[in-house]
Design a protein around this motif. Structure first.
Motif, PDB file in Angstrom:
ATOM      1  N   THR A  77       0.766  -1.056  -0.013  1.00 24.43           N
ATOM      2  CA  THR A  77       0.193   0.090   0.204  1.00 24.43           C
ATOM      3  C   THR A  77       1.054   1.597   0.023  1.00 24.43           C
ATOM      4  O   THR A  77       1.795   1.342   0.990  1.00 24.43           O
ATOM      5  CB  THR A  77      -0.685   0.055   1.160  1.00 24.43           C
ATOM      6  OG1 THR A  77      -1.110  -0.726   1.405  1.00 24.43           O
ATOM      7  CG2 THR A  77      -1.711   0.867   1.354  1.00 24.43           C
ATOM      8  N   ILE A  78       0.350   2.096  -0.949  1.00 24.18           N
ATOM      9  CA  ILE A  78       1.134   3.587  -1.715  1.00 24.18           C
ATOM     10  C   ILE A  78       0.534   4.366  -0.311  1.00 24.18           C
ATOM     11  O   ILE A  78      -0.769   4.673  -0.719  1.00 24.18           O
ATOM     12  CB  ILE A  78       1.618   3.862  -2.130  1.00 24.18           C
ATOM     13  CG1 ILE A  78       2.606   2.689  -3.142  1.00 24.18           C
ATOM     14  CG2 ILE A  78       1.972   4.962  -2.517  1.00 24.18           C
ATOM     15  CD1 ILE A  78       2.973   2.471  -4.759  1.00 24.18           C
ATOM     16  N   HIS A  79       0.907   5.249   0.778  1.00 24.30           N
ATOM     17  CA  HIS A  79       0.349   6.683   1.148  1.00 24.30           C
ATOM     18  C   HIS A  79       0.877   7.407   0.436  1.00 24.30           C
ATOM     19  O   HIS A  79       2.676   8.096   0.237  1.00 24.30           O
ATOM     20  CB  HIS A  79       0.092   6.624   2.690  1.00 24.30           C
ATOM     21  CG  HIS A  79      -0.939   5.550   3.238  1.00 24.30           C
ATOM     22  ND1 HIS A  79      -1.980   5.955   2.833  1.00 24.30           N
ATOM     23  CD2 HIS A  79      -1.015   3.830   3.962  1.00 24.30           C
ATOM     24  CE1 HIS A  79      -2.612   4.986   3.538  1.00 24.30           C
ATOM     25  NE2 HIS A  79      -2.222   3.767   3.959  1.00 24.30           N
ATOM     26  N   ALA A 139      -1.902  -8.014  -3.299  1.00 18.19           N
ATOM     27  CA  ALA A 139      -2.515  -6.827  -4.603  1.00 18.19           C
ATOM     28  C   ALA A 139      -2.312  -5.385  -4.091  1.00 18.19           C
ATOM     29  O   ALA A 139      -0.972  -5.116  -2.918  1.00 18.19           O
ATOM     30  CB  ALA A 139      -3.692  -6.627  -3.467  1.00 18.19           C
ATOM     31  N   VAL A 140      -2.195  -4.139  -4.929  1.00 16.18           N
ATOM     32  CA  VAL A 140      -1.391  -3.314  -4.993  1.00 16.18           C
ATOM     33  C   VAL A 140      -2.496  -1.956  -4.705  1.00 16.18           C
ATOM     34  O   VAL A 140      -3.442  -2.312  -5.232  1.00 16.18           O
ATOM     35  CB  VAL A 140      -0.476  -3.016  -6.250  1.00 16.18           C
ATOM     36  CG1 VAL A 140       0.186  -1.265  -5.608  1.00 16.18           C
ATOM     37  CG2 VAL A 140       0.593  -4.384  -5.934  1.00 16.18           C
ATOM     38  N   ALA A 141      -2.304  -0.913  -3.750  1.00 11.98           N
ATOM     39  CA  ALA A 141      -3.310  -0.139  -3.602  1.00 11.98           C
ATOM     40  C   ALA A 141      -2.526   1.146  -3.739  1.00 11.98           C
ATOM     41  O   ALA A 141      -1.175   1.277  -2.719  1.00 11.98           O
ATOM     42  CB  ALA A 141      -4.459  -0.418  -2.465  1.00 11.98           C
ATOM     43  N   MET A 142      -3.528   2.767  -3.950  1.00 13.43           N
ATOM     44  CA  MET A 142      -2.351   3.604  -3.641  1.00 13.43           C
ATOM     45  C   MET A 142      -3.494   4.949  -3.124  1.00 13.43           C
ATOM     46  O   MET A 142      -4.727   4.930  -3.749  1.00 13.43           O
ATOM     47  CB  MET A 142      -1.609   4.318  -5.099  1.00 13.43           C
ATOM     48  CG  MET A 142      -0.974   5.543  -4.265  1.00 13.43           C
ATOM     49  SD  MET A 142       0.111   5.884  -6.368  1.00 13.43           S
ATOM     50  CE  MET A 142      -0.832   6.068  -7.177  1.00 13.43           C
ATOM     51  N   THR A 143      -3.203   4.697  -1.768  1.00 14.98           N
ATOM     52  CA  THR A 143      -4.243   6.046  -1.204  1.00 14.98           C
ATOM     53  C   THR A 143      -3.616   7.365  -2.042  1.00 14.98           C
ATOM     54  O   THR A 143      -2.371   7.986  -1.156  1.00 14.98           O
ATOM     55  CB  THR A 143      -4.454   6.083   0.282  1.00 14.98           C
ATOM     56  OG1 THR A 143      -5.063   4.622  -0.057  1.00 14.98           O
ATOM     57  CG2 THR A 143      -5.731   7.177   0.743  1.00 14.98           C
TER      58      THR A 143
END
Length: 346
Positions: free
Chosen positions: A260-262, A294-298
């Motif tokens: 996860t990227i913030h 899973a890859v996510a970016m907030t």
């Protein structure tokens, strides 16, 4: 993409809860005295409400709580696979309910030290570390994790790598070796290999992304880190992993576990589009919940690079803004909540 709000859960020992209640009552009494009130029950209730809502009272609570912290920090040594000697700082709170899990922290391009003042003592004081590393180390330790902050600079006689680019310490190739060495030290000292997460900021966030690439997994399925969190990384990654991610066609980055990227929508490291390309490229290559990676970016609206460097126990001051403050609160809660899901307390 707007940031979504999560509620963090923190488990406090009973003595800690009693301390907070006692401290709040003391603050309430102080507020009552300041107002010139007597001993009436209504007056005490009013003072208590004032103490609870008064931001200064909350700041005093945080400062006084820190003064009685049960978190300890120990300097440790280890060597990476290239033979480079390294040091790290282990945070642990023996008063907390232990989760039997750990988090490895990777610092940014300014290093680990407060104001860049290097401390070479055999056992430096916690205050010698910069605020963000001390804050995360202490908060995670209070939540029951063992926390290892890996210092990639001091043993290499480096102090600041900001702006050094390819001439500096390579965050895409070299620093992953440091992260994995820190993990190995934790395993050698009793932490289960499948219960370690990774977190990094800026240059350390870039190193986090690189460390999580499948080329750094070792044996297929080994998954040295269970999950990772990267705060405002640069995603060019020195043209490693297929290129600099100037488009989705120029990236082969694919993590072996969830990442996860913030990020901040006022950060040039976000607005250059490279992080969006890395994420989209990974999804196109098969990253997803079904594959366990899973890859996510907030992306936090209005926030800037280093938005979580703010000391929330102090008044907000320039150059930080309310948007930075909000981003820090949301991002911290999201990460703590996710870690608690990954590694529930026994």
């Amino acid at each position: 993409m707007q940031a979504t709000t999560h509620q963090a859960r923190a488990t406090r020992p009973l003595h800690w809860q009693r301390f907070q209640k006692s401290l709040l009552a003391t603050l309430a009494a102080m507020a009552l005295a300041a107002c010139g009130g007597g001993g009436e029950d209504d007056g005490l209730s009013d003072a208590l409400a004032k103490a609870q809502s008064d931001s200064k009272a909350q700041q005093h609570m945080q400062l006084m709580a820190a003064a009685v912290s049960t978190v300890g920090m120990t300097k440790v040594s280890f060597t990476n696979s290239a033979g480079q000697a390294l040091t790290g700082f282990l945070f642990r709170d023996n008063a907390a309910t232990q989760r039997q899990a750990a988090v490895v922290l990777l610092h940014g391009c300014s290093g680990v030290w407060s104001n860049g003042v290097v401390n070479t003592d055999a056992q430096p004081p916690q205050k010698a570390l910069s605020h963000i590393h001390r804050r995360w180390g202490e908060n995670l330790a209070r939540a029951g994790y063992s926390v290892l902050l890996v210092d990639s600079f001091t043993s290499r006689n480096l102090t600041n790598e900001c702006g050094n680019g390819t001439a500096g310490l390579n965050e895409a190739v070299v620093r992953p070796l440091d992260a994995l060495a820190g993990r190995q030290w934790l395993v050698a000292n009793g932490v289960a290999g499948d219960r370690i997460a990774l977190m990094g900021w800026s240059n350390g966030g870039s190193a986090t992304l690189a460390t999580m690439d499948r080329t750094n997994e070792g044996s297929p399925g080994a998954r040295p880190f269970r999950e990772a969190f990267a705060f405002y990384p640069g995603c060019g990654l020195l043209n490693e992993f297929g290129g600099g991610a100037s488009s989705t066609a120029t990236t082969t980055w694919l993590p072996y576990a969830p990442v996860t990227i913030h990020h901040a929508d006022q950060d040039p490291l976000y607005t250059d589009g490279r992080c969006a390309n890395r994420v989209a490229g990974a999804v196109a290559l098969g990253a997803g919940v079904g594959n366990g990676n899973a890859v996510a970016m907030t992306v936090h609206a209005g926030a800037r690079h280093s938005f979580d460097q703010i000391d929330l126990s102090k008044a907000l001051a320039s150059p930080y803004t309310a948007a930075d403050q909000s981003a820090q609160t949301v991002a911290d809660a999201a990460v703590m909540t996710r870690l608690a899901t990954l590694f529930p307390a026994p």
